[in-house]
Design an enzyme around this catalytic site. Structure first.
Site, PDB file in Angstrom:
ATOM      1  N   SER A 163       4.676  72.000  36.559  1.00 13.41           N
ATOM      2  CA  SER A 163       5.643  71.422  35.624  1.00 13.41           C
ATOM      3  C   SER A 163       5.158  70.128  34.988  1.00 13.41           C
ATOM      4  O   SER A 163       5.837  69.101  35.012  1.00 13.41           O
ATOM      5  CB  SER A 163       7.007  71.206  36.284  1.00 13.41           C
ATOM      6  OG  SER A 163       8.002  71.111  35.287  1.00 13.41           O
ATOM      7  N   ALA A 215      -0.880  74.830  35.597  1.00 10.97           N
ATOM      8  CA  ALA A 215      -1.019  75.160  37.019  1.00 10.97           C
ATOM      9  C   ALA A 215       0.309  75.498  37.676  1.00 10.97           C
ATOM     10  O   ALA A 215       0.364  75.736  38.873  1.00 10.97           O
ATOM     11  CB  ALA A 215      -1.672  73.988  37.757  1.00 10.97           C
ATOM     12  N   GLU A 231      12.102  81.001  43.443  1.00 13.55           N
ATOM     13  CA  GLU A 231      11.440  81.204  42.149  1.00 13.55           C
ATOM     14  C   GLU A 231      12.271  82.102  41.252  1.00 13.55           C
ATOM     15  O   GLU A 231      12.709  83.187  41.657  1.00 13.55           O
ATOM     16  CB  GLU A 231      10.065  81.828  42.377  1.00 13.55           C
ATOM     17  CG  GLU A 231       8.971  81.192  41.577  1.00 13.55           C
ATOM     18  CD  GLU A 231       8.777  79.721  41.920  1.00 13.55           C
ATOM     19  OE1 GLU A 231       9.210  78.867  41.124  1.00 13.55           O
ATOM     20  OE2 GLU A 231       8.184  79.420  42.955  1.00 13.55           O
ATOM     21  N   ASP A 233      12.968  72.313  37.202  1.00 17.75           N
ATOM     22  CA  ASP A 233      11.825  71.418  37.035  1.00 17.75           C
ATOM     23  C   ASP A 233      12.279  69.998  36.723  1.00 17.75           C
ATOM     24  O   ASP A 233      11.790  69.026  37.306  1.00 17.75           O
ATOM     25  CB  ASP A 233      10.910  71.928  35.926  1.00 17.75           C
ATOM     26  CG  ASP A 233      10.265  73.251  36.262  1.00 17.75           C
ATOM     27  OD1 ASP A 233      10.391  73.702  37.416  1.00 17.75           O
ATOM     28  OD2 ASP A 233       9.640  73.839  35.369  1.00 17.75           O
TER      29      ASP A 233
END
Length: 393
Positions: free
Chosen positions: A137, A134, A34, A183
């Site tokens: 992506s 959420a 992340e 993403d």
């Protein structure tokens, strides 16, 4: 109603005819890694079964007309006017509604890439079953579906990696969200039953089988219903801290440092910058360790790495939220093998790796914990590694 059907019906209702085709692209879950993407590091996401669909047809004009099932308004832009709409200055909102900036931004980025290619006007209708806000992506799914459609209808012949780069340009410069390329690459390169190990500097990828199905495991998404937005301050501040840390270390990006550099970083940086840097350096290593564990031992070996990732995001990068912490802690207490928040943070979702026969137990425990805390009820559902963009009709 499926997203494909919804897109087709929206198109017919808005434009009075059938689309030439329907293209779709998936959302994604990041298994681990992340905020490492814009630091030119490593990530391990996978595309999910939830998709965004774009019903599209040429319209015989020089305009792009955009509709969606999540807005009552139609947005119209002349193709030659896109350069006046974008790029969006840093810190400002797009000149068009944000949802449409993802669509129009793709057209703008494609024209920037291929200025000599014919780009006739199109009508577009968007529908999606990727949960918005959420951390899954939904934006990359919009970008991937529209890019795939225009790539075909404009006869551009671009490969998936190039289309992912187009999506990043649209998100960074048209929407004004300073995200990396994870993403878009996860969505464009998705494969069933596998995650995509991505080197965000070289864009080299490797498909890594997750082994979830064979091991009778499920990956649950716990959508906390706490919305987030990448174009707002928290995400941008973290990115600026990382850039400052790299500058203090005298390197191009934090990708060029490792855990052995942490003592020197501690001497050079204030406490906040150091902790931001420590998350990135340790998270990069956790991605590499997760790839090794999946390859050599299987998915049950990655639980501790997921837990360590969440602790790092909570304490060093400070992007968790109380709802995410409750979701992770409760899932682990109910028997999850591992759990962590996923996505950009400040809300969104957590993931929990659980035995197939423990799904109901973990789900019930998290729902009870949220109710007891007075939180909005979470949306909990399984996801599985799935295929990338395709033409559905």
């Amino acid at each position: 109603m499926t997203a494909s059907t919804a897109a087709r019906e929206q198109f017919a209702a808005s434009y009075g005819r059938e689309p030439e085709g329907i293209w779709s692209a998936p959302g994604r879950v990041n298994l681990i890694g992340e905020h490492t993407d814009y630091n030119e590091g490593y990530v391990l996401p996978f595309a999910i079964q939830h998709r965004t669909c774009a019903a599209v047809a040429l319209n015989g004009t020089d305009d792009i007309r955009v509709e969606s099932t999540f807005s009552d308004s139609q947005v119209v832009a002349h193709l030659s006017d896109l350069d006046g709409l974008f790029p969006t200055p840093a810190g400002e909102t797009p000149a068009v509604p944000e949802w449409s900036a993802y669509v129009l931004g793709i057209a703008w980025a494609l024209r920037m890439l291929r200025p000599d290619a014919p780009a006739p006007g199109v009508d577009i209708a968007i529908a999606s079953d990727v949960p918005v806000g959420a951390g899954l992506s939904s934006s990359a799914a919009i970008e991937g579906s529209v890019a795939s459609a225009l790539n075909e209808l404009w006869d551009l012949g671009l490969d998936p990696v190039t289309l992912a780069q187009v999506g990043r340009k649209a998100e960074n410069e048209a929407v004004g969200a300073p995200t990396g390329i994870m993403d878009q690459m996860a969505s464009m390169l998705g494969q069933p039953d596998a995650a995509t190990f991505l080197d965000c500097r070289t864009l080299e990828t490797r498909s890594i089988p997750t082994g979830f199905t064979a091991a009778h495991l499920e990956l649950l998404v716990i959508d906390t219903r706490v919305s987030h937005a990448h174009s707002t301050g928290g995400y941008r501040e973290r990115r600026e801290s990382c850039e400052r840390g790299a500058e203090l270390l005298g390197i191009r990006a934090l990708r060029d440092a490792g855990i052995d550099d942490l003592p020197r970083a501690a001497e050079l940086m204030d406490d906040v910058t150091f902790r931001r840097v420590r998350h990135i350096l340790t998270e990069n290593q956790r991605v590499l360790d997760t790839v090794d564990a999946l390859t050599a031992q299987g998915p049950r070996a990655i639980g501790d790495l997921l837990v360590a990732s969440h602790a790092s995001m909570r304490d060093d990068f400070e992007i968790s939220a109380v709802e995410l912490d409750v979701a992770v802690d409760t899932a682990l207490a109910a028997g999850a093998i591992g759990a962590r928040m996923t996505g950009g943070g400040f809300g969104g979702s957590a993931i929990a790796l659980v035995e197939h026969d423990a799904v109901e137990r973990v789900t019930d425990a998290v729902e009870r914990a949220f109710a007891d805390a007075g939180f909005t009820a979470p949306h909990i559902f399984p996801v599985s590694p799935s295929a990338g963009p395709r033409r559905d009709a």
